[in-house]
Design a protein around this motif. Structure first.
Motif, PDB file in Angstrom:
ATOM      1  N   LYS A 119       1.330   4.354  -2.869  1.00  0.00           N
ATOM      2  CA  LYS A 119       0.768   5.490  -2.156  1.00  0.00           C
ATOM      3  C   LYS A 119       2.254   6.690  -3.042  1.00  0.00           C
ATOM      4  O   LYS A 119       2.062   7.523  -3.584  1.00  0.00           O
ATOM      5  N   GLU A 154       2.013   6.532  -6.364  1.00  0.00           N
ATOM      6  CA  GLU A 154       0.448   7.542  -7.227  1.00  0.00           C
ATOM      7  C   GLU A 154       1.176   9.226  -6.716  1.00  0.00           C
ATOM      8  O   GLU A 154       1.230   9.573  -7.868  1.00  0.00           O
ATOM      9  N   LEU A 155       2.077   8.994  -5.856  1.00  0.00           N
ATOM     10  CA  LEU A 155       2.180  10.500  -5.570  1.00  0.00           C
ATOM     11  C   LEU A 155       3.250  11.278  -6.551  1.00  0.00           C
ATOM     12  O   LEU A 155       3.588  12.067  -7.379  1.00  0.00           O
ATOM     13  N   ASP A 184       0.941  -1.125   0.040  1.00  0.00           N
ATOM     14  CA  ASP A 184      -0.353  -0.023  -0.409  1.00  0.00           C
ATOM     15  C   ASP A 184       0.418   1.557   0.159  1.00  0.00           C
ATOM     16  O   ASP A 184       0.356   2.474  -0.683  1.00  0.00           O
ATOM     17  N   GLU A 185       1.773   1.558   0.255  1.00  0.00           N
ATOM     18  CA  GLU A 185       2.805   2.123   1.107  1.00  0.00           C
ATOM     19  C   GLU A 185       3.713   2.594  -0.679  1.00  0.00           C
ATOM     20  O   GLU A 185       3.495   3.502  -0.705  1.00  0.00           O
ATOM     21  N   LEU A 241       5.305  11.532   2.727  1.00  0.00           N
ATOM     22  CA  LEU A 241       3.948  11.122   1.988  1.00  0.00           C
ATOM     23  C   LEU A 241       3.575  12.898   1.855  1.00  0.00           C
ATOM     24  O   LEU A 241       2.445  13.118   1.240  1.00  0.00           O
TER      25      LEU A 241
END
Length: 156
Positions: free
Chosen positions: A83, A86-87, A79-80, A112
């Motif tokens: 993320k 994506e960022l 999940d990290e 993040l």
């Protein structure tokens, strides 16, 4: 010896060609600030994405790998990782260069948060922020190498 700037030896070379102020970090950053806009963008673009392709294929510089590991970026959950991916993509799409933060001064959650917040900046603010973060990275690398202290002792 650790490269102070990612794939940008021209900065140290230019600083070495100028009279020293006795403050190596200030001399290096003066070169960065005197550089052209294109050179500063090239410096920013020379940095790897955090938890990006270079980390996965192990082509990070030794200093970058250690710095990213210090923030736990080498131990991301799925999940990290998603993320970060994506960022990173959103940031690169908006600004045209990778997100840069001095990871040694924060952690995964802080990175993040900063990525999400800084997506709200305009490009000029983000270029200045990236250069400031590069300055912090270099300051810590100089401290690790002892070069900053040597320069101050030589001046005394």
């Amino acid at each position: 010896m650790t490269a102070l700037f990612e794939h940008s030896p021209w900065i140290e070379a230019r600083a070495d060609a100028l009279p020293s102020s006795g403050d190596r970090w200030a001399d290096l950053m003066a070169v960065v600030h005197a550089a052209s806009d294109a050179e500063r963008l090239a410096l920013i673009r020379a940095h790897p994405e955090l938890a990006g392709k270079a980390a996965l294929d192990r082509t990070l510089t030794q200093a970058s790998a250690a710095e990213q590991a210090s923030a736990g970026l080498d131990r991301l959950s799925e999940d990290e990782f998603a993320k970060f991916h994506e960022l990173n993509a959103a940031y690169r799409e908006k600004f045209g260069f990778p997100f840069i933060v001095c990871v040694r001064l924060t952690d995964k959650a802080g990175i993040l948060r900063a990525m999400a917040e800084r997506l709200g900046h305009d490009r000029e603010v983000e270029i200045a922020t990236a250069i400031g973060q590069i300055g912090e990275i270099v300051r810590l690398r100089l401290a690790d190498s002892g070069l900053q202290d040597q320069a101050k002792e030589a001046q005394a």
